[in-house]
Scaffold this active site. Structure first.
Site, mmCIF file in Angstrom:
data_model
loop_
_atom_site.group_PDB
_atom_site.id
_atom_site.type_symbol
_atom_site.label_atom_id
_atom_site.label_comp_id
_atom_site.label_asym_id
_atom_site.label_seq_id
_atom_site.Cartn_x
_atom_site.Cartn_y
_atom_site.Cartn_z
ATOM 1 N N HIS A 121 -90.760 101.308 45.000
ATOM 2 C CA HIS A 121 -91.571 101.548 44.399
ATOM 3 C C HIS A 121 -91.636 99.331 44.657
ATOM 4 O O HIS A 121 -91.045 98.844 45.297
ATOM 5 C CB HIS A 121 -91.814 101.690 43.068
ATOM 6 C CG HIS A 121 -90.427 100.132 42.590
ATOM 7 N ND1 HIS A 121 -89.492 100.203 42.149
ATOM 8 C CD2 HIS A 121 -91.433 99.010 41.140
ATOM 9 C CE1 HIS A 121 -88.317 99.194 41.941
ATOM 10 N NE2 HIS A 121 -89.347 98.865 41.583
ATOM 11 N N ASP A 123 -93.344 96.455 43.158
ATOM 12 C CA ASP A 123 -93.611 95.485 41.381
ATOM 13 C C ASP A 123 -95.041 95.898 41.010
ATOM 14 O O ASP A 123 -95.798 95.091 41.712
ATOM 15 C CB ASP A 123 -92.871 94.174 41.388
ATOM 16 C CG ASP A 123 -90.992 94.461 41.346
ATOM 17 O OD1 ASP A 123 -90.966 95.184 41.291
ATOM 18 O OD2 ASP A 123 -90.846 93.624 41.348
ATOM 19 N N HIS A 272 -88.664 99.080 47.109
ATOM 20 C CA HIS A 272 -87.471 98.580 47.213
ATOM 21 C C HIS A 272 -87.264 99.831 45.787
ATOM 22 O O HIS A 272 -88.070 100.465 45.004
ATOM 23 C CB HIS A 272 -87.460 97.181 46.564
ATOM 24 C CG HIS A 272 -87.706 97.099 45.183
ATOM 25 N ND1 HIS A 272 -89.382 95.710 45.634
ATOM 26 C CD2 HIS A 272 -87.742 96.809 43.671
ATOM 27 C CE1 HIS A 272 -89.374 95.952 43.828
ATOM 28 N NE2 HIS A 272 -88.494 96.536 42.842
ATOM 29 N N ARG A 289 -86.574 88.112 36.506
ATOM 30 C CA ARG A 289 -87.500 88.430 37.568
ATOM 31 C C ARG A 289 -88.519 86.889 37.174
ATOM 32 O O ARG A 289 -88.925 87.771 36.021
ATOM 33 C CB ARG A 289 -87.522 89.881 36.935
ATOM 34 C CG ARG A 289 -88.254 89.798 37.982
ATOM 35 C CD ARG A 289 -89.081 91.439 38.237
ATOM 36 N NE ARG A 289 -89.796 91.240 37.432
ATOM 37 C CZ ARG A 289 -90.373 93.056 36.813
ATOM 38 N NH1 ARG A 289 -90.597 93.744 38.008
ATOM 39 N NH2 ARG A 289 -90.842 93.298 36.167
HETATM 40 FE FE FE2 Z 1 -88.769 95.957 40.765
#
Ligand code: FE2
Length: 316
Positions: A121, A123, A272, A289
């Site tokens: 995917h 993000d 990723h 993140r």
């Molecule tokens: Fe991710």
């Protein structure tokens, strides 16, 4: 090949098409203009860059991120934020994710990734304006396993034959949160969650990168529901072909995390795969993140993506 610039900063590619390790810079120190330019160019060229042995705290990570864009502040977070740092999402314990929906994390992951390609995917790819970049910092990691893998979607596009590139250039696809999730028999709290938080967008199948001008094969296994204007059977086979292309080993790089590792990737030109080998090891894995706000994608014909439900440009 090594690029050496002022201040001792060095960019060393680690795979043929994607990934570079950057050394000779202390991210907690604050970067000068020349260092920011080197990092920015490396992210655009190599799609994901890695820093090791950094001593960033929350403050420092957000400060670093701001040199490259505007951090996204999520209204509804998938994970907790540290106090006073709404730009950061912390994934403390992978078990919490599944646990929230009344099942073990392993089961939840299995239901989300019943075929291997499904885990790939970018993000927030079902939004009309997916983040431009993600900066992920490792605090605690398992002693082995838990690697993340990225694929270069510009290289994948370039690697297609000319007739298939031309064919893909004209197509659009619907991206939707929750595609491919296999629900539990009876009541499934995750299905209810998905219905309450629907996000769907029609994106070009090939997007033109707003900074490099490269054409990017804008597919992933996690959000792409179907290709528009073709039959379901055609869509399924086309997606299989394109996803296989996007995740060919030569277009990927795999990174082993250590405490203090930082990965910074272009979320517009990569997909990723999060690790699924460490969920049962019983070791903590704490990651922080920060995502940078991104544009609405545009296709080869200049046509932008269209939101169907659940997202609007710049509104998180
Ligand atoms: Fe991710």
């Amino acid at each position: 090949m090594t690029t050496k610039q002022g201040g001792g900063i060095e960019v060393r590619p680690v795979a043929g098409y994607i990934g570079a390790e950057i050394t000779g810079v202390d991210l907690a120190d604050g970067l000068d203009e020349a260092q920011v330019a080197v990092v920015r160019a490396a992210v655009l060229r190599w799609k994901v860059v890695f820093f090791r042995g950094q001593r960033l705290d929350h403050e420092g990570q957000v400060r670093f991120a701001r040199r490259f864009g505007e951090p996204v502040v999520l209204r509804r977070r998938g994970s907790a934020s540290p106090a006073g740092h709404p730009e950061i999402e912390t994934t403390a314990d992978r078990l919490e994710l599944g646990g929230r929906y009344g099942m073990e994390h392993d089961e939840w992951l299995r239901r989300r990734r019943h075929i291997p390609l499904r885990g790939w995917h970018c993000d927030h790819g079902a939004r009309v304006d997916p983040p431009a970049a993600t900066i992920l910092r490792a605090e605690t990691v398992p002693p082995y396993g838990g690697d993340t893998t990225w694929a270069n979607l510009a290289a994948a596009y370039a690697g297609l034959s000319a007739p298939v590139r031309a064919f893909a250039d004209g197509l659009r696809a619907e991206h939707r949160l929750g595609v491919g999730y296999q629900s539990r028999p009876g009541d499934d709290a995750y299905v209810r969650h998905l219905l309450d938080h629907q996000i769907a967008t029609v994106h070009p199948l090939v997007r033109v990168h707003p900074e490099t001008g490269e054409r990017v094969l804008f597919v992933n296994g996690y959000y792409v529901e179907h290709i528009e204007d073709v039959s379901r059977a055609e869509s399924r086979l086309l997606l299989e072909l394109l996803l296989e292309q996007a995740t060919r080993p030569e277009y990927t790089v795999r990174f082993h995390w250590e405490p203090g590792s930082v990965a910074f990737w272009d979320n517009r030109a990569t997909i990723h795969l999060a690790p699924s080998d460490n969920a049962h090891l019983g070791h903590p894995r704490t990651m922080h993140r920060v995502m940078l706000a991104g544009d609405v994608p545009a296709g080869v014909d200049g046509r932008p993506s269209e939101a169907l439900v659940g997202s609007a440009p710049g509104r998180w």
